[in-house]
Scaffold this active site. Structure first.
Site, PDB file in Angstrom:
ATOM      1  N   ASP A   1       0.776  -1.245   0.000  1.00 27.60           N
ATOM      2  CA  ASP A   1       0.000   0.000   0.000  1.00 27.60           C
ATOM      3  C   ASP A   1       0.811   1.300   0.000  1.00 27.60           C
ATOM      4  OD1 ASP A   1      -1.976  -1.870   0.351  1.00 27.60           O
ATOM      5  OD2 ASP A   1      -2.596  -1.197   2.330  1.00 27.60           O
TER       6      ASP A   1
ATOM      7  N   GLU B   1      -7.320  -3.571  -3.773  1.00 27.90           N
ATOM      8  CA  GLU B   1      -8.692  -3.258  -3.410  1.00 27.90           C
ATOM      9  C   GLU B   1      -9.088  -1.915  -4.004  1.00 27.90           C
ATOM     10  OE1 GLU B   1     -10.671  -3.699   0.860  1.00 27.90           O
ATOM     11  OE2 GLU B   1      -9.278  -2.017   0.757  1.00 27.90           O
TER      12      GLU B   1
ATOM     13  N   GLU C   1      -7.689   4.812  -4.973  1.00 27.89           N
ATOM     14  CA  GLU C   1      -6.583   5.389  -4.212  1.00 27.89           C
ATOM     15  C   GLU C   1      -5.272   5.279  -4.980  1.00 27.89           C
ATOM     16  OE1 GLU C   1      -7.199   5.489   0.455  1.00 27.89           O
ATOM     17  OE2 GLU C   1      -7.443   3.450  -0.300  1.00 27.89           O
TER      18      GLU C   1
END
Length: 824
Positions: A479, A556, A560
């Site tokens: 991430d 996911e 973002e």
């Protein structure tokens, strides 16, 4: 970071910032005027970068990825992460490798290969247990070693023990070579995303190939075999002059006639013609893969070249065969074969050559929406945030992700405050971001490396970690783009307000490190890997750093990732760094198209027919999941691919019919009533609804508004909904020759918006002939009303959604904007 002598700095309550504190350190002698540490911390522990610093040791609140990396001695940091093959770096053998169209796994029996034609879909790649209604991470996932692929065949070296670690020996932009060495014997295997070939090289012996299940041999010509295992067809290519022994049994072997090489190919069909076509490429090995790109501003296009470096082991072959993903096949003019493969991304047609080229349109981003609508009580909503005692709020603990969400709220509010003339509020929002950024951008506290709230460089992997982080961002390198994208975007907003802050001698140098950590355009950089989180062939990012789960890597929140790359565009544009801006445009454009192809599947062509949904919240190497990592509530499942909503989000509205369909699916799975009882993302959901029915979104805002996402505010929600109600839907049929622009359409009226980050007036040319003059550091808008506009259908291939109709409600618009209006 704080200590007993230095109080916590929060610009919400004081004008003191980390920058002024550092000046005090210079005055007191702790820092020299050049920025070097003069006392306390060891000089090797802290690296001064402009006015800030990073640590070179792991701080108290910092986590780290494993210290043992499975790579050969001739490789060193920085190591890649976040790709389909990086599980090889994390373990002695590997977890499942979803190469596409092949799947593979390095096991103690050898390299297992299979061709899954029924991809794992349904509700999840695996079961996660019951729905949760809080942000606690689900912990019911299986161990990474479970659920291995079911192989069609396994290839091994007879004299290399199955316990021998498979170490990464080389890698390209979408290929990897691993080596197992056992005494004088070794085997190397090269796997390439999209390629049906596996390339094998040996020393000290030949190869064994064992078949799992019933096998039929339909072609045998000494060194070439055509075999079928179940429903999968393979070609086995030993060197000319060699042979395969044991044909007719459940395994074959070849001494490789001392040449030490062979290849195995997955065939699209069992026919001599196809086998012969593959034979012509079987001895031309792929040794490297390289992506390059160009942003053509005049045509607002991203041209991407995919190149294979080839080594002809026999003959003089100069081509390989590869299979293209849908986002590539739709955007190339290179000739494609009639053959194709199935994959979880959709049909993959084959192509022959040493490379290919794609072209995707870039449709611009904006740092914020323009001032074109009369938003009721906007000043009061800005004031309500300005009056908060602490603007950097605590949620789920301190850390890089939640601080990033804090920044998102404030960076959206600051330009709105400027538009309404509230400079004091804008200053307070900027000051709060500045103070928090500068705190984290200093690694020293009381003469030592701080325990918390800093960044540190992990030289084992070659990565910049924050302390603290969350979601495995430090221990698994997950991430980084999600987290750091918010930080870079906040830095871009500060650069807009105060260019000197972003100078490399101030804090721009540390921002550049964050950029290079997740999106480094330089593959020769000795500190960070090339494009860490972005997978060039897949066309999108992977959030998983290691891929250490049976379903492979996953992502996911495509939105973002898109936000992170939009941040690069803004940072590069506002600091005059064309390389970073153009890298951002390349990454943003590809991520957007991949999101529309594989998460939203707006053309209804890629998600498997057996999938129960028209949308996927999570994309995995193996398949899809209609859930999030933190719950299985439809509100979260949809919002996670909308947020954060901003001037980079227009792609969600390119096809208003598709946006309306996604909204309907959300309602159907959430009980139909639109009450959104979970309440976490209410504002984000209605901001998305404004793409397909701004009138309905405005009605919700006027009558039933409720706050939701941590990174949102009432002021931004109101500004967003009222602006789209005024200008209509994003118009994907018009482009411009500048980085920061957008076009909207309401009936036969178009609204054109552009932002000029430069220091001189700019004239922006739009592809429909419209021109717009934009003052430096300003946004300009203009409108044109036409007697008629052609229907959007067919203007671009379906994936873009430019064939959009008008959604299910383009009514109730409140205005058309103001021609030539300038605003901050």
């Amino acid at each position: 970071m704080t200590d007993d002598t230095q109080p916590s700095i929060d610009a919400s309550s004081t004008a003191t910032t980390r920058r002024s504190w550092l000046k005090g350190l210079v005055a007191s002698g702790v820092l020299s005027a050049s920025g070097a540490v003069t006392a306390g911390a060891a000089s090797t522990d802290i690296e001064q970068i402009g006015a800030g610093s990073i640590a070179h040791i792991q701080p108290e609140d910092g986590g780290a990825a494993p210290r043992e990396i499975y790579a050969t001695d001739d490789l060193s940091a920085p190591y890649p992460s976040n790709d389909w093959w990086t599980t090889l770096l994390w373990r002695p053998l590997s977890d499942n490798l979803w190469v596409h169209p092949l799947a593979a796994r390095v096991t103690d029996s050898g390299l297992a290969l299979t061709y899954p034609d029924e991809w794992q879909v349904g509700d999840a790649p695996y079961s996660w247990g019951p729905r949760t209604d809080d942000f606690a991470e689900v912990t019911a996932e299986p161990e990474a070693s479970t659920n291995p692929i079911a192989p069609d065949l396994t290839v091994s070296h007879p004299d290399v023990s199955g316990e021998t670690p498979a170490k990464v020996a080389d890698y390209g932009d979408w290929s990897v070579t691993y080596r197992q060495t056992d005494g004088d014997a070794s085997v190397e295997a090269t796997l390439t995303q999209g390629s049906p070939f596996v390339y094998l090289e040996t020393t000290g012996g030949g190869l064994d190939v064992s078949f799992d299940g019933d096998v039929s041999v339909w072609h045998e010509r000494s060194h070439v075999l055509g075999v079928t295992i179940g429903d999968s067809h393979y070609g086995l290519f030993a060197p000319p002059g060699a042979s395969w022994d044991g044909v007719g049994s459940d395994s074959v072997s070849s001494a490789l006639e001392g040449a030490g090489y062979a290849s195995i190919a997955l065939l699209p069909e069992a026919s001599p013609d196809v086998l012969n076509a593959f034979r012509r490429c079987a001895y031309t090995f792929v040794t490297d893969t390289t992506v390059t790109w160009e942003y053509d501003a005049e045509r607002s296009a991203v041209v991407t070249d995919y190149a294979f470096e080839l080594d002809a082991k026999h003959g003089n072959g100069d081509e390989t065969l590869t299979a293209l993903y849908p986002h590539q096949a739709k955007r190339t003019t290179d000739d494609l074969h009639d053959w194709s493969y199935v994959s979880p991304r959709g049909e993959m047609p084959a192509l022959s050559g040493s490379g290919f080229t794609t072209e995707l349109p870039y449709r611009g981003v904006l740092p914020f929406l323009p001032d074109v609508a009369d938003v009721p009580n906007l000043s009061e909503h800005v004031d309500s945030v300005e009056s908060e005692g602490t603007l950097i709020r605590d949620f789920q603990g301190d850390g890089t992700y939640w601080n990033g969400k804090n920044f998102e709220r404030l960076l959206q509010l600051a330009p709105i405050a400027e538009q309404i003339g509230d400079e004091a509020a804008a200053d307070r929002f900027h000051d709060a971001m500045r103070a928090e950024l500068e705190t984290w951008f200093s690694a020293e506290s009381d003469g030592e490396v701080a325990a918390t709230d800093l960044f540190w460089y992990d030289d084992v992997w070659g990565t910049l970690n924050g302390a603290p982080m969350s979601f495995g961002a430090d221990t698994d390198l997950n991430d980084h783009h999600f987290h750091y994208g918010y930080w870079v975007k906040a830095a871009a907003e500060l650069a807009r307000d105060d260019p000197s802050w972003a100078d490399e001698n101030a804090y721009g140098g540390i921002v550049d490190l964050l950029v290079r950590d997740y999106a480094n355009p330089d593959r020769d950089d000795d500190r960070f890997p090339f494009l860490r989180t972005f997978s060039p062939y897949a066309g999108h990012s992977w959030a998983s750093g290691s891929g250490e789960l049976p379903a492979g890597c996953n992502q996911e929140s495509s939105s973002e990732a898109i936000n992170a790359y939009a941040a690069l565009i803004l940072w590069g544009e506002l600091t005059g760094d064309d390389e970073i801006r153009d890298t951002g445009i390349y990454l943003y454009t590809h991520e957007v198209h991949a999101s529309l192809e594989y998460w939203f599947d707006i053309a209804d062509e890629n998600l498997p027919e057996t999938w129960d949904y028209d949308y996927a919240a999570m994309v995995w190497g193996r398949g899809y999941k209609y859930a999030t990592w933190f719950n299985q509530d439809p509100e979260s499942i949809h919002a996670i691919n909308y947020l954060p909503v901003g001037g980079h989000s227009m792609y969600l509205g390119w096809n208003s019919d598709a946006a309306a369909a996604n909204w309907r699916e959300l309602l159907e799975n959430d009980g139909y009533d639109g009450s959104f009882n979970l309440g976490w993302y209410t504002d984000v959901l209605w901001e998305f609804r404004a793409f397909s029915n701004p009138g309905e979104a405005r009605e919700w805002y006027d009558t039933d508004y409720s706050a939701g996402d941590f990174g949102e505010s009432r002021a931004h929600t109101a500004h967003w909904i009222y602006t789209l109600d005024a200008v209509g839907s994003p118009d994907a049929t018009v482009t411009a020759d500048t980085a920061c622009y957008s076009v909207f359409r309401d009936g036969t009226t178009r609204t054109y918006v552009a932002y000029n980050a430069g220091d001189a007036e700019e004239t922006v040319s739009f592809s429909d002939g419209t021109e717009l003059s934009v003052e430096p550091g300003a946004t300009a808008t203009t409108t044109r009303t036409f007697e008629s506009l052609p229907g959007l259908s067919g203007a671009f291939p379906t994936v873009d959604g430019a064939e959009s109709g008008e959604g299910d409600g383009n009514n109730g618009k409140s205005g058309q904007g103001n021609s030539g209006r300038q605003n901050p």
